[in-house]
Design a protein around this motif. Structure first.
Motif, PDB file in Angstrom:
ATOM      1  N   HIS A  18     -30.789  77.504 -59.806  1.00 42.04           N
ATOM      2  CA  HIS A  18     -30.902  76.455 -60.300  1.00 42.04           C
ATOM      3  C   HIS A  18     -30.523  76.434 -61.769  1.00 42.04           C
ATOM      4  O   HIS A  18     -32.182  76.033 -62.066  1.00 42.04           O
ATOM      5  CB  HIS A  18     -30.430  75.256 -59.514  1.00 42.04           C
ATOM      6  N   HIS A  20     -28.540  77.423 -65.622  1.00 48.47           N
ATOM      7  CA  HIS A  20     -27.473  77.523 -66.254  1.00 48.47           C
ATOM      8  C   HIS A  20     -27.533  77.736 -67.766  1.00 48.47           C
ATOM      9  O   HIS A  20     -28.306  77.863 -68.133  1.00 48.47           O
ATOM     10  CB  HIS A  20     -26.945  76.098 -67.282  1.00 48.47           C
ATOM     11  N   LYS A 104     -20.197  76.556 -55.162  1.00 52.19           N
ATOM     12  CA  LYS A 104     -21.205  75.508 -56.453  1.00 52.19           C
ATOM     13  C   LYS A 104     -19.745  74.121 -56.299  1.00 52.19           C
ATOM     14  O   LYS A 104     -19.030  74.600 -56.503  1.00 52.19           O
ATOM     15  CB  LYS A 104     -21.369  75.654 -57.648  1.00 52.19           C
ATOM     16  N   HIS A 195     -30.517  69.239 -57.322  1.00 57.97           N
ATOM     17  CA  HIS A 195     -31.090  68.023 -58.195  1.00 57.97           C
ATOM     18  C   HIS A 195     -31.106  66.964 -57.687  1.00 57.97           C
ATOM     19  O   HIS A 195     -30.790  65.744 -57.573  1.00 57.97           O
ATOM     20  CB  HIS A 195     -31.125  67.867 -59.042  1.00 57.97           C
ATOM     21  N   ASP A 268     -32.769  73.217 -62.888  1.00 59.05           N
ATOM     22  CA  ASP A 268     -31.334  72.912 -63.610  1.00 59.05           C
ATOM     23  C   ASP A 268     -31.908  73.124 -65.372  1.00 59.05           C
ATOM     24  O   ASP A 268     -31.139  72.565 -65.333  1.00 59.05           O
ATOM     25  CB  ASP A 268     -31.146  71.767 -63.714  1.00 59.05           C
TER      26      ASP A 268
HETATM   27 ZN    ZN Z   1     -27.017  72.190 -63.275  1.00 53.02          ZN
END
Ligand code: ZN
Ligand code: NCD
Ligand code: ZN
Length: 434
Positions: A18, A20, A104, A195, A268
């Motif tokens: 996970h 970004h 996702k 998360h 995340d």
């Molecule tokens: Zn995320």
């Protein structure tokens, strides 16, 4: 080429399911080069990147473009997610052919404003994905309640960093996990809960596992080690979706990680610029912060402190992610993702995390000033040094490969469907009957 690893710990490279990395679309926040350099300096050798880039990864063409950008710049291996929503419904098979690592689905609003499907649409989407065997990762939280509250606080000129939390109970996440698990059970879709932030989400997760749903879950260091006590110090910097919660969530989350209810650690990693994180009104600060570079040192510090043993940690940082997303070696197969990806740490070296030294373009995090024990010395991706003696091997730009071709998982089977139907039809009848 030899390496003297006397006194060092050779760990499997971390697999972070996970992150970004923002490229294409928001390359002022991060790009495939800066993101994978940060990963390499964190001992993370494989990352799965989320689809909320521009354009949202929803078609095989967009996927191919993003794949080419990543392959050009990446220092570590990667997998690419596609979004699962109305916009990708008719592209599911094409995206699987094109090599996604997973799908996702956003049950709540997120950075990039991707629409959330309602329950009926989710059912249809899960039905479409189930035969492909791919896992669906879920942002399992509906945060309308939080957005309304924040809007009111903004309008009222309130700037207390904790003010939004009281009306943002974990119940919205609990409901989302339960709903996703029910639909997964019905359709046979494999799912992953992203998360996990609260103790409350653990019950529906454990119950779904007990029913035989193919469901996995992740939490991150911020939910294990930070709490509402850190808001005053961090202000907008600690703002993240879902929010960091009360300290009484820590113990249950650690225990869930140890007993396997929570399968893995993921970060995340959600970089934003210092300007975007320090706006004077807290509610205008972007949500998320970098984490891919600090996860292993933070968790290894917890290991050194006796919070969990090293085997449990490696299961959560590498083994479970590999198994859950089809990267685990099967008999007779030699597989790139399992092929000499190593993070070599000096477990005794103590140091202090300093935002200024982070390799993410974001360089602002709630971990600034935190003392850790465990310093990365070398990172190898498929047997080649990407970090050596604490320095980047610059020529390894473009060494990173997509891990999608490693191993397709078998089609998922619906589970307990008869039992589910029986339960769904029995409950209202007996409950309503006088
Ligand atoms: Zn995320
Ligand atoms: C993520 C982002 O910035 O892309 N932000 C966050 O607060 N976690 C989005 C997300 O994971 O929902
Ligand atoms: Zn999310």
């Amino acid at each position: 080429e030899t390496l003297d690893a006397t006194g060092l710990a050779i760990l499997p490279g971390g697999i972070d399911v996970h992150v970004h990395f923002r490229d294409p679309g928001y390359t002022h926040k991060e790009d495939w080069s800066s993101g994978t350099i940060a990963a390499a300096f964190g001992g993370v050798t494989t990352v799965f990147d989320m689809p909320n880039t521009i354009p949202t990864v929803a078609t095989p063409e967009i996927l191919a473009t993003k794949h080419a950008i990543a392959a050009d710049k990446a220092y570590v291996d990667f997998g690419l997610y596609a979004v699962l929503g109305e916009e990708s419904l008719d592209h599911v098979e094409g995206l699987v052919e094109g090599g996604v690592i997973g799908f996702k689905l956003y049950m709540g609003n997120t950075f990039g404003r991707i629409p959330s499907p309602d329950t009926g649409a989710m059912l249809e989407l899960f039905e479409r994905v189930a035969p492909t065997g791919m896992r669906v990762s879920l942002h399992a939280e509906t945060n309308t309640i939080m957005e309304r509250r924040e809007k009111r606080l903004r309008e009222a000129g309130r700037n207390d960093p904790l003010a939004h939390l009281d009306s943002r109970p974990a119940v919205v996440a609990v409901e989302a996990v339960e709903r996703a698990a029910t639909l997964a059970e019905w359709t046979g879709a494999r799912i992953h809960i992203l998360h996990i932030s609260s103790k409350e989400e653990l019950r529906p997760l454990a119950e779904a596992k007990a029913r035989g749903v193919d469901i996995t879950g992740e939490t991150g260091p911020h939910y294990l080690m930070l709490s509402t006590d850190d808001y005053a110090r961090c202000k907008g910097v600690i703002r993240v979706n879902p929010p960091v919660r009360e300290a009484d969530c820590h113990e249950p989350l650690w225990n869930a990680l140890k007993d396997g209810t929570i399968d893995m650690i993921a970060t995340d990693h959600a970089p934003h610029t210092p300007e975007e994180k320090t706006r004077s009104v807290i509610w205008n600060c972007d949500c998320g912060f970098p984490g891919v570079e600090t996860q292993m040192p933070l968790m290894l510090t917890a290991v050194a402190e006796g919070r969990m043993d090293i085997h449990t940690y490696v299961r959560a940082s590498s083994e479970a992610p590999a198994k859950s997303f089809g990267l685990y070696p099967q008999k007779g197969a030699i597989l790139p993702g399992a092929d000499a990806d190593f993070a070599i740490f000096d477990l005794s070296e103590e140091w202090v995390i300093d935002d200024f030294n982070l390799h993410s373009l974001s360089r602002i995090s709630p971990w600034h000033g935190r003392k850790v024990k465990g310093k990365l010395k070398h990172t190898l991706v498929r047997g080649a040094f990407v970090v050596r003696d604490g320095s980047l091997v610059e020529t390894m730009k473009g060494h990173g490969r997509s891990v999608h071709t490693i191993q397709r998982m078998p089609p998922a089977e619906p589970r307990n469907t008869d039992k589910t139907i029986a339960a769904v039809t029995a409950v209202p009848a007996s409950a309503d009957m006088p």
